[in-house]
Write a protein that holds these residues in place. Structure first.
Motif, PDB file in Angstrom:
ATOM      1  N   GLY A  64      -4.116 -20.442  21.819  1.00 18.91           N
ATOM      2  CA  GLY A  64      -2.877 -19.858  22.290  1.00 18.91           C
ATOM      3  C   GLY A  64      -2.997 -18.402  22.674  1.00 18.91           C
ATOM      4  N   TRP A  65      -1.856 -17.826  22.880  1.00 23.79           N
ATOM      5  CA  TRP A  65      -1.758 -16.436  23.304  1.00 23.79           C
ATOM      6  C   TRP A  65      -0.750 -15.697  22.438  1.00 23.79           C
ATOM      7  CZ3 TRP A  65      -5.048 -14.676  26.992  1.00 23.79           C
ATOM      8  CH2 TRP A  65      -5.721 -15.649  27.738  1.00 23.79           C
ATOM      9  N   TYR A  66      -1.133 -14.509  22.060  1.00 23.97           N
ATOM     10  CA  TYR A  66      -0.261 -13.580  21.369  1.00 23.97           C
ATOM     11  C   TYR A  66      -0.185 -12.313  22.212  1.00 23.97           C
ATOM     12  CZ  TYR A  66      -0.412 -16.400  17.091  1.00 23.97           C
ATOM     13  OH  TYR A  66      -0.280 -17.408  16.169  1.00 23.97           O
ATOM     14  N   ARG A  67       0.804 -11.505  21.943  1.00 24.07           N
ATOM     15  CA  ARG A  67       0.891 -10.243  22.660  1.00 24.07           C
ATOM     16  C   ARG A  67       1.416  -9.144  21.742  1.00 24.07           C
ATOM     17  NH1 ARG A  67       5.978 -11.601  26.787  1.00 24.07           N
ATOM     18  NH2 ARG A  67       7.645 -11.556  25.210  1.00 24.07           N
ATOM     19  N   GLN A  68       1.070  -7.923  22.125  1.00 17.66           N
ATOM     20  CA  GLN A  68       1.534  -6.771  21.362  1.00 17.66           C
ATOM     21  C   GLN A  68       1.971  -5.700  22.338  1.00 17.66           C
ATOM     22  OE1 GLN A  68      -1.294  -5.238  18.511  1.00 17.66           O
ATOM     23  NE2 GLN A  68       0.318  -4.224  17.363  1.00 17.66           N
ATOM     24  N   ALA A  69       3.258  -5.409  22.300  1.00 24.06           N
ATOM     25  CA  ALA A  69       3.828  -4.362  23.134  1.00 24.06           C
ATOM     26  C   ALA A  69       3.712  -3.030  22.401  1.00 24.06           C
ATOM     27  CB  ALA A  69       5.285  -4.677  23.448  1.00 24.06           C
ATOM     28  N   PRO A  70       3.749  -1.916  23.125  1.00 24.66           N
ATOM     29  CA  PRO A  70       3.643  -0.602  22.482  1.00 24.66           C
ATOM     30  C   PRO A  70       4.689  -0.416  21.398  1.00 24.66           C
ATOM     31  CG  PRO A  70       3.447  -0.389  24.852  1.00 24.66           C
ATOM     32  CD  PRO A  70       3.823  -1.808  24.591  1.00 24.66           C
ATOM     33  N   GLY A  71       4.246  -0.029  20.236  1.00 24.09           N
ATOM     34  CA  GLY A  71       5.159   0.226  19.138  1.00 24.09           C
ATOM     35  C   GLY A  71       5.689  -1.008  18.441  1.00 24.09           C
TER      36      GLY A  71
END
Length: 114
Positions: free
Chosen positions: A34-41
């Motif tokens: 799968g895919w995860y994501r991390q946005a700034p902060g």
């Protein structure tokens, strides 16, 4: 285990991007990719996951816009991202999940401009 991601980049709001990831090495054939994501902060969050049997799960924020698929023979997973929004801007990480163990690919920064 190694995960090599490709694709992504920059897009305008309403546009599309596609991410792909290939897993190599030795691992149990029954797994999740799968895919995860991390946005700034923000903390890393699940985007979408697909089991080796083909069952999928999506974050509410991407349902109807993103589509995940995998090729078990090639140990690859792809994420088609449509109708992109500026809020989709983040570093996206490919993941292979075997039991409770996570393997991560390198992150790719995907930027959506308004």
């Amino acid at each position: 285990v190694q995960l090599q991601a490709s694709g992504g980049g920059s897009a305008q709001a309403g546009g599309s991007l596609r991410l792909s990831c290939a897993a190599s090495g030795r691992f149990f054939s029954i797994n999740h990719m799968g895919w995860y994501r991390q946005a700034p902060g923000k903390e890393r969050e699940l985007v979408a996951v697909v089991t080796s049997a083909g069952s999928t799960n999506y974050a509410e924020s991407v349902k109807g816009r993103f589509s995940i698929s995998r090729d078990n023979a090639k140990n690859t997973v792809s994420l088609q991202m449509n109708s992109l929004e500026p809020e989709d801007t983040a570093v996206y990480y490919c993941a292979l999940i075997v039991g409770s163990q996570f393997f991560w690919g390198q992150g790719t920064l995907d930027t959506v401009s308004s």
